[in-house]
Design an enzyme around this catalytic site. Structure first.
Site, PDB file in Angstrom:
ATOM      1  N   GLU A  48    -133.640  24.443  82.907  1.00 31.02           N
ATOM      2  CA  GLU A  48    -134.991  24.667  82.366  1.00 31.02           C
ATOM      3  C   GLU A  48    -134.916  25.256  80.965  1.00 31.02           C
ATOM      4  OE1 GLU A  48    -138.454  27.966  82.685  1.00 31.02           O
ATOM      5  OE2 GLU A  48    -137.112  27.725  84.415  1.00 31.02           O
ATOM      6  N   ASP A  52    -136.401  23.072  77.782  1.00 33.17           N
ATOM      7  CA  ASP A  52    -137.492  23.567  76.950  1.00 33.17           C
ATOM      8  C   ASP A  52    -137.212  23.284  75.478  1.00 33.17           C
ATOM      9  OD1 ASP A  52    -139.906  25.415  76.481  1.00 33.17           O
ATOM     10  OD2 ASP A  52    -138.334  26.439  75.351  1.00 33.17           O
ATOM     11  N   ASP A 121    -141.526  23.857  85.349  1.00 33.96           N
ATOM     12  CA  ASP A 121    -140.127  24.237  85.113  1.00 33.96           C
ATOM     13  C   ASP A 121    -139.176  23.114  85.525  1.00 33.96           C
ATOM     14  OD1 ASP A 121    -141.057  26.650  84.224  1.00 33.96           O
ATOM     15  OD2 ASP A 121    -140.468  27.790  86.006  1.00 33.96           O
ATOM     16  N   GLU A 124    -139.012  20.374  82.876  1.00 34.18           N
ATOM     17  CA  GLU A 124    -138.105  20.740  81.787  1.00 34.18           C
ATOM     18  C   GLU A 124    -136.646  20.632  82.239  1.00 34.18           C
ATOM     19  OE1 GLU A 124    -140.659  23.773  78.989  1.00 34.18           O
ATOM     20  OE2 GLU A 124    -139.625  24.639  80.733  1.00 34.18           O
TER      21      GLU A 124
END
Length: 227
Positions: A48, A52, A121, A124
């Site tokens: 994650e 991002d 989450d 990502e």
């Protein structure tokens, strides 16, 4: 849906299937199954973190290349609207990512699959898994295949984001405060629309949008038309 069906849905086949499995693994599942101080290494938390950044780079590059007249500050605000939790949750549900998650017993029983933060989450994490497996081109292709239409839709709504501000300024001259209310929603979880109402004195107008904020903006737009 099994793994192969999911890969067909996202149009990407993993060479390192372990990365995909890790992207599906929530911390609650990792803690229950593996225990010990290194259980976090098997969850999707670290993916994650990476995803991002990859998402930010790809979206930023797309915005830079396609919104050439938009200044830096506006680009930043638009990017934030695109990569916010509610948007990522929507993107994840669209590919049934919530159905693929491996959750701990308690998290699963408490409705973890329906929690926007968990799905966002995981989306990502999936981006990071594709990036590590196939490189930036594969990750970029996946991101834009999922987000490109939404980027332009959100950009159009963003351009109209002063509807509420304009209405507020207009009503302040009459000492009237617009009052917004979310009346409900329609459609399934992965394709939901919210319905908002704005009241200005004795006038009411309604708007519909994929988020509550967007619905309020559309209600304000209708009120401005009415006025």
């Amino acid at each position: 849906m099994d793994r192969q069906e999911f890969e067909n849905l996202i149009s990407y086949n993993f060479t390192r299937v372990s990365l995909l499995n890790q992207a599906f693994t929530h911390t609650s599942y990792a803690n229950e199954k593996y225990h010990g101080p290194e259980s976090h290494l098997t969850s999707n938390q670290r993916l994650e973190f990476l995803g991002d950044s990859v998402l930010s780079v790809v979206v930023s590059t797309y915005l830079y290349e396609h919104f050439t007249q938009m200044p830096e500050g506006e680009l930043s605000k638009l990017r934030a609207a695109i990569v916010c939790e509610s948007s990522l949750n929507e993107f994840g549900r669209r590919i049934h990512l919530n159905e693929m998650l491996m959750l701990g017993v308690g998290e699963n029983q408490s409705g973890g699959r329906d929690k926007p933060s968990i799905v966002a989450d995981a989306f990502e994490s999936l981006i990071a898994a594709i990036y590590l497996d196939g490189g930036i081109e594969a990750a970029s292709e996946f991101i834009l295949s999922q987000l490109k239409d939404d980027i332009h839709r959100i950009a159009e709504n963003y351009k109209a984001s002063d509807y509420k501000t304009n209405l507020q300024e207009l009503m302040s001259k009459k000492n009237i405060r617009p009052v917004y209310e979310i009346l409900g929603h329609e459609g399934p979880e992965h394709d939901r629309f919210y319905i908002a109402q704005v009241t200005c004195g004795e006038k009411n107008t309604f708007g519909k949008g994929r988020s509550k904020k967007e619905a309020e903006q559309m209600a304000a737009k209708e009120m401005l038309k009415d006025l």
